[in-house]
Design an enzyme around this catalytic site. Sequence first.
Site, mmCIF file in Angstrom:
data_model
loop_
_atom_site.group_PDB
_atom_site.id
_atom_site.type_symbol
_atom_site.label_atom_id
_atom_site.label_comp_id
_atom_site.label_asym_id
_atom_site.label_seq_id
_atom_site.Cartn_x
_atom_site.Cartn_y
_atom_site.Cartn_z
ATOM 1 N N ASP A 177 0.742 -1.154 0.092
ATOM 2 C CA ASP A 177 -0.103 0.054 -0.075
ATOM 3 C C ASP A 177 0.875 1.140 -0.008
ATOM 4 O O ASP A 177 0.733 2.336 -0.827
ATOM 5 C CB ASP A 177 -0.810 -0.278 1.219
ATOM 6 C CG ASP A 177 -1.884 0.954 1.193
ATOM 7 O OD1 ASP A 177 -2.108 1.430 0.103
ATOM 8 O OD2 ASP A 177 -2.764 1.146 2.266
ATOM 9 N N SER B 103 -2.938 -9.950 2.425
ATOM 10 C CA SER B 103 -2.760 -10.308 3.878
ATOM 11 C C SER B 103 -1.461 -10.869 4.159
ATOM 12 O O SER B 103 -1.462 -11.342 5.431
ATOM 13 C CB SER B 103 -4.074 -11.282 4.158
ATOM 14 O OG SER B 103 -5.315 -10.745 4.064
HETATM 15 N N1 AR6 Z 1 5.527 -5.339 -4.241
HETATM 16 C C1 AR6 Z 1 4.693 -6.667 -4.371
HETATM 17 N N2 AR6 Z 1 4.634 -7.064 -3.074
HETATM 18 C C2 AR6 Z 1 4.879 -6.366 -1.795
HETATM 19 C C3 AR6 Z 1 5.342 -5.088 -2.213
HETATM 20 C C4 AR6 Z 1 5.644 -4.437 -3.472
HETATM 21 N N3 AR6 Z 1 6.093 -3.439 -3.573
HETATM 22 N N4 AR6 Z 1 5.674 -4.583 -0.693
HETATM 23 C C5 AR6 Z 1 5.301 -5.518 -0.245
HETATM 24 N N5 AR6 Z 1 4.847 -6.746 -0.591
HETATM 25 P P1 AR6 Z 1 1.522 -6.051 3.062
HETATM 26 P P2 AR6 Z 1 -1.237 -7.232 4.132
HETATM 27 C C6 AR6 Z 1 4.176 -7.918 -0.077
HETATM 28 O O1 AR6 Z 1 1.926 -6.111 4.305
HETATM 29 O O2 AR6 Z 1 -0.730 -8.240 4.877
HETATM 30 C C7 AR6 Z 1 -0.659 -1.887 4.928
HETATM 31 O O3 AR6 Z 1 -0.065 -1.140 5.912
HETATM 32 C C8 AR6 Z 1 4.660 -8.317 1.136
HETATM 33 O O4 AR6 Z 1 5.879 -8.867 1.332
HETATM 34 O O5 AR6 Z 1 1.437 -5.213 2.146
HETATM 35 O O6 AR6 Z 1 -2.410 -7.327 3.071
HETATM 36 C C9 AR6 Z 1 -2.179 -1.551 4.531
HETATM 37 O O7 AR6 Z 1 -2.406 -0.248 4.711
HETATM 38 C C10 AR6 Z 1 3.517 -9.588 1.557
HETATM 39 O O8 AR6 Z 1 3.866 -10.687 0.778
HETATM 40 O O9 AR6 Z 1 -0.274 -6.227 3.100
HETATM 41 C C11 AR6 Z 1 -2.719 -2.375 5.546
HETATM 42 O O10 AR6 Z 1 -2.811 -1.712 6.855
HETATM 43 C C12 AR6 Z 1 2.330 -8.734 0.631
HETATM 44 O O11 AR6 Z 1 2.953 -7.710 -0.288
HETATM 45 C C13 AR6 Z 1 -2.059 -3.619 5.692
HETATM 46 O O12 AR6 Z 1 -0.718 -3.477 5.446
HETATM 47 C C14 AR6 Z 1 1.303 -8.077 1.671
HETATM 48 O O13 AR6 Z 1 1.855 -7.715 2.411
HETATM 49 C C15 AR6 Z 1 -2.365 -4.815 4.936
HETATM 50 O O14 AR6 Z 1 -1.572 -6.042 5.050
#
Ligand code: AR6
Length: 171
Positions: free
Chosen positions: A33, A121
């Site tokens: 995000d 997630s």
């Molecule tokens: N590209 C692809 N994947 C990514 C990237 C990127 N640039 N950055 C992280 N990931 P998360 P959630 C991966 O935490 O668990 C936020 O604060 C990461 O390694 O982004 O759904 C939102 O505002 C992981 O495998 O999302 C919410 O509050 C995956 O993306 C909360 O986090 C998801 O990690 C959502 O948590």
Amino acid sequence: MRLELVTGDITTERVDAIVNAANSSLLGGGGVDGAIHRKGGPAILAACRDLRAGAYGGGLPTGQAVATTAGNLPARWVVHTVGPVWHESEDRSSVLQDCYRNSLRVAAELGAASVAFPLISAGVYRWPRADAVSHAVTTIRAEAAHPVTLVRLVLFDEATRNVAEQVLGQG
Ligand code: AR6
């Protein structure tokens, strides 16, 4: 529909729509995000604020999806969805699956033919990686007759990519 695994940063994906693992506020956060808002620029946040001022005054409910501009990103749209927080004693899998289904539906309604997903997630929301991959793959594959013809599952690192290869191999 073709399903591809990709390792890397979703903000560089040249597809019609990328999916954001957002939170209900739609006003940004960390993880993917944060990266999307940082690289996409202020147009995405402005569009999210408009949604909050309109039909999504109470925020975006978990499992649902809504689209905005992709701002400066190579994609045309960002589809924001809110994954469930992992919970040991409550099975929230159906809500996680809803995220993939509803995001694909919203993308298709926009006319998107290609969509890239992060592993919803699996970061801040603590969903176990292999199970998150399994739900992603199963749900996307079940949409085989969908107007979206290319789906990329973008895994952020090689370790997650390896887990995904194993899950795909089993399927
Ligand atoms: N590209 C692809 N994947 C990514 C990237 C990127 N640039 N950055 C992280 N990931 P998360 P959630 C991966 O935490 O668990 C936020 O604060 C990461 O390694 O982004 O759904 C939102 O505002 C992981 O495998 O999302 C919410 O509050 C995956 O993306 C909360 O986090 C998801 O990690 C959502 O948590």
